[in-house]
Design a protein around this motif. Structure first.
Motif, PDB file in Angstrom:
ATOM      1  N   ALA A   1       3.686  -2.437  -7.271  1.00 28.63           N
ATOM      2  CA  ALA A   1       2.793  -1.383  -6.800  1.00 28.63           C
ATOM      3  C   ALA A   1       2.385  -0.459  -7.945  1.00 28.63           C
ATOM      4  N   GLN A   2       3.332  -0.127  -8.815  1.00 25.47           N
ATOM      5  CA  GLN A   2       3.024   0.745  -9.948  1.00 25.47           C
ATOM      6  C   GLN A   2       2.085   0.049 -10.936  1.00 25.47           C
ATOM      7  N   GLU A   3       2.321  -1.229 -11.174  1.00 25.27           N
ATOM      8  CA  GLU A   3       1.445  -1.962 -12.093  1.00 25.27           C
ATOM      9  C   GLU A   3       0.050  -2.112 -11.501  1.00 25.27           C
ATOM     10  N   MET A   4      -0.039  -2.292 -10.190  1.00 23.77           N
ATOM     11  CA  MET A   4      -1.350  -2.360  -9.533  1.00 23.77           C
ATOM     12  C   MET A   4      -2.119  -1.064  -9.758  1.00 23.77           C
ATOM     13  N   ARG A   5      -1.457   0.071  -9.549  1.00 22.94           N
ATOM     14  CA  ARG A   5      -2.131   1.352  -9.767  1.00 22.94           C
ATOM     15  C   ARG A   5      -2.610   1.474 -11.218  1.00 22.94           C
ATOM     16  N   HIS A   6      -1.770   1.053 -12.157  1.00 21.37           N
ATOM     17  CA  HIS A   6      -2.129   1.134 -13.574  1.00 21.37           C
ATOM     18  C   HIS A   6      -3.332   0.247 -13.882  1.00 21.37           C
ATOM     19  N   ARG A   7      -3.301  -0.994 -13.408  1.00 24.96           N
ATOM     20  CA  ARG A   7      -4.386  -1.940 -13.702  1.00 24.96           C
ATOM     21  C   ARG A   7      -5.718  -1.468 -13.105  1.00 24.96           C
ATOM     22  N   LEU A   8      -5.658  -0.855 -11.920  1.00 21.85           N
ATOM     23  CA  LEU A   8      -6.889  -0.458 -11.237  1.00 21.85           C
ATOM     24  C   LEU A   8      -7.305   0.966 -11.580  1.00 21.85           C
ATOM     25  N   GLY A   9      -6.493   1.668 -12.371  1.00 18.05           N
ATOM     26  CA  GLY A   9      -6.837   3.025 -12.756  1.00 18.05           C
ATOM     27  C   GLY A   9      -6.795   4.008 -11.612  1.00 18.05           C
TER      28      GLY A   9
ATOM     29  N   LEU B   1      -9.546 -17.406  -8.722  1.00 21.42           N
ATOM     30  CA  LEU B   1      -8.840 -16.136  -8.781  1.00 21.42           C
ATOM     31  C   LEU B   1      -9.701 -15.015  -9.358  1.00 21.42           C
ATOM     32  N   ARG B   2     -10.763 -15.358 -10.049  1.00 27.80           N
ATOM     33  CA  ARG B   2     -11.641 -14.358 -10.650  1.00 27.80           C
ATOM     34  C   ARG B   2     -12.485 -13.633  -9.609  1.00 27.80           C
ATOM     35  N   LYS B   3     -12.424 -14.072  -8.376  1.00 26.47           N
ATOM     36  CA  LYS B   3     -13.174 -13.410  -7.305  1.00 26.47           C
ATOM     37  C   LYS B   3     -12.489 -12.134  -6.825  1.00 26.47           C
ATOM     38  N   PHE B   4     -11.334 -11.793  -7.419  1.00 26.71           N
ATOM     39  CA  PHE B   4     -10.578 -10.609  -7.017  1.00 26.71           C
ATOM     40  C   PHE B   4     -10.295  -9.751  -8.244  1.00 26.71           C
ATOM     41  N   ASP B   5     -10.127  -8.450  -8.022  1.00 29.24           N
ATOM     42  CA  ASP B   5      -9.720  -7.583  -9.116  1.00 29.24           C
ATOM     43  C   ASP B   5      -8.295  -7.895  -9.551  1.00 29.24           C
ATOM     44  N   LEU B   6      -7.418  -8.110  -8.577  1.00 30.08           N
ATOM     45  CA  LEU B   6      -6.041  -8.512  -8.850  1.00 30.08           C
ATOM     46  C   LEU B   6      -5.603  -9.517  -7.785  1.00 30.08           C
ATOM     47  N   VAL B   7      -4.732 -10.416  -8.183  1.00 29.53           N
ATOM     48  CA  VAL B   7      -4.063 -11.320  -7.242  1.00 29.53           C
ATOM     49  C   VAL B   7      -2.560 -11.124  -7.426  1.00 29.53           C
TER      50      VAL B   7
ATOM     51  N   ALA C   1       0.829  -1.208   0.000  1.00 25.89           N
ATOM     52  CA  ALA C   1       0.000   0.000   0.000  1.00 25.89           C
ATOM     53  C   ALA C   1       0.861   1.254   0.000  1.00 25.89           C
ATOM     54  N   ARG C   2       1.844   1.308   0.868  1.00 25.22           N
ATOM     55  CA  ARG C   2       2.653   2.523   0.980  1.00 25.22           C
ATOM     56  C   ARG C   2       3.504   2.756  -0.258  1.00 25.22           C
ATOM     57  N   ARG C   3       3.999   1.666  -0.855  1.00 24.24           N
ATOM     58  CA  ARG C   3       4.795   1.848  -2.067  1.00 24.24           C
ATOM     59  C   ARG C   3       3.902   2.302  -3.232  1.00 24.24           C
ATOM     60  N   ALA C   4       2.582   2.096  -3.101  1.00 21.36           N
ATOM     61  CA  ALA C   4       1.633   2.547  -4.123  1.00 21.36           C
ATOM     62  C   ALA C   4       1.064   3.920  -3.800  1.00 21.36           C
TER      63      ALA C   4
END
Length: 330
Positions: free
Chosen positions: A320-328, A118-124, A38-41
């Motif tokens: 963390a950066q890719e998570m932010r990108h994927r989730l907009g 795994l489809r029960k989550f936005d990202l794993v 979380a903090r790195r994002a």
């Protein structure tokens, strides 16, 4: 991968962005990974502790017919439950609850293999040694954590004067504990103490040792009794946790092989990392170690000081950066 160092060693990089609710049992290793991500994002993590009702504790969380009824009510910040709010779940229990929260409309990122669809989550977000894949899966070579370069720089400024009395090169030793896969009892403690003592005698190194809360009292006593007379500094578990300081100030690190989290944090530094073997077996940790050995980032500890050219290995910031990108996330 739930083993790690105590929660008072979880670094705080000063993030003050949007809140992310962390759905997890109140274990140090889980908090370290989720808070670090979380903090790195650029998010501010808030723990939403999962407390399982007694009747459900002996049944795997993935079998719960209604996860939100199997736990005591969660304290979730309202901002996490409406767009663009985010919740981060971790582990099997946290994952079951996270999946149920997403079914109610939340946005949920799961850390570690949830052992369910795994489809029960936005990202794993999992490790390569978890051997899972999918369009919503991000894979990391190491465990997630918050041991960033800035965090290490702050710890170095604080702890370098406290460790200045120790000879150089300084070897920091991170000691875990026995778990369901590896043993670290009295016999193993004696063997480790003998190896570390030989390193002091033969290579003239300074040594600072930090046990974890999983290290038994017997092993802590063995290490202190054998190594303190040789000039080693052994944390007595009192006062401020020195873990980050030892990572930051080391010229080399020795870490026991029971914890993916400890090894992951060690290899995020700029110094050689030697892994002390323990009796036991784990396919997942074996695959993890194979990756690091092939990359030249770690070597197995043989009782001698080893020095070789290394670079920090840390996938957390990229994840963390890719998570932010994927989730907009803005």
């Amino acid at each position: 991968m739930t083993s790690s160092f105590p929660s008072d060693a979880v670094p705080d990089d000063g993030a003050s962005g949007p809140v992310a609710g962390v759905i997890a049992e109140d274990f140090a290793g889980m908090k370290s990974q989720a808070f670090g991500l979380a903090r790195r994002a650029g998010l501010e993590p808030v723990l939403c502790p999962v407390s399982v009702r007694p009747v459900w504790r002996h049944l795997p969380a993935s079998w719960w017919p209604s996860p939100l009824r199997a736990i005591h009510p969660l304290r979730v910040p309202p901002a996490c439950m409406k767009p663009p709010g985010l919740m981060i779940s971790i582990g099997g229990t946290g994952g079951a609850v996270g999946a149920a929260m997403r079914a109610q409309g939340g946005q949920v990122v799961q850390i570690q293999n949830p052992r369910m669809d795994l489809r029960k989550f936005d990202l794993v977000i999992a490790n390569r040694h978890d051997e899972i894949s999918g369009p919503n899966v991000l894979l990391s070579r190491t465990a997630l954590h918050g041991v960033s370069p800035d965090c290490l720089a702050r710890a170095r400024r604080e702890w370098a004067p406290r460790l200045a009395h120790l000879p150089r090169p300084l070897v920091s030793v991170l000691v875990g504990g026995g778990n369901g896969r590896f043993r670290l009892g009295e016999a193993e403690g004696h063997a480790l103490a003998m190896q570390l003592g030989r390193m002091i005698d033969r290579d003239g190194v300074g040594m600072a040792i930090t046990p974890s809360r999983r290290t038994s009292a017997q092993v802590r006593e063995i290490l202190s009794r054998h190594l303190s007379p040789k000039g080693a500094w052994v944390w007595d578990m009192e006062g401020e946790n020195p873990y980050l300081g030892l990572l930051a100030c080391a010229d080399a690190i020795v870490v026991t092989m029971d914890s993916v989290s400890m090894i992951s944090e060690a290899v995020a530094t700029e110094v050689p990392v030697m892994v002390a073997t323990l009796p036991g077996r784990s396919r997942r940790i074996g695959l993890f170690m194979q990756d690091l050995l092939q990359a030249g980032r770690v070597r197995m500890f043989d009782g001698r000081m080893r020095d070789w050219q290394v670079a920090p290995l840390d996938d957390t910031q990229a994840i963390a950066q890719e998570m932010r990108h994927r989730l907009g996330l803005k």
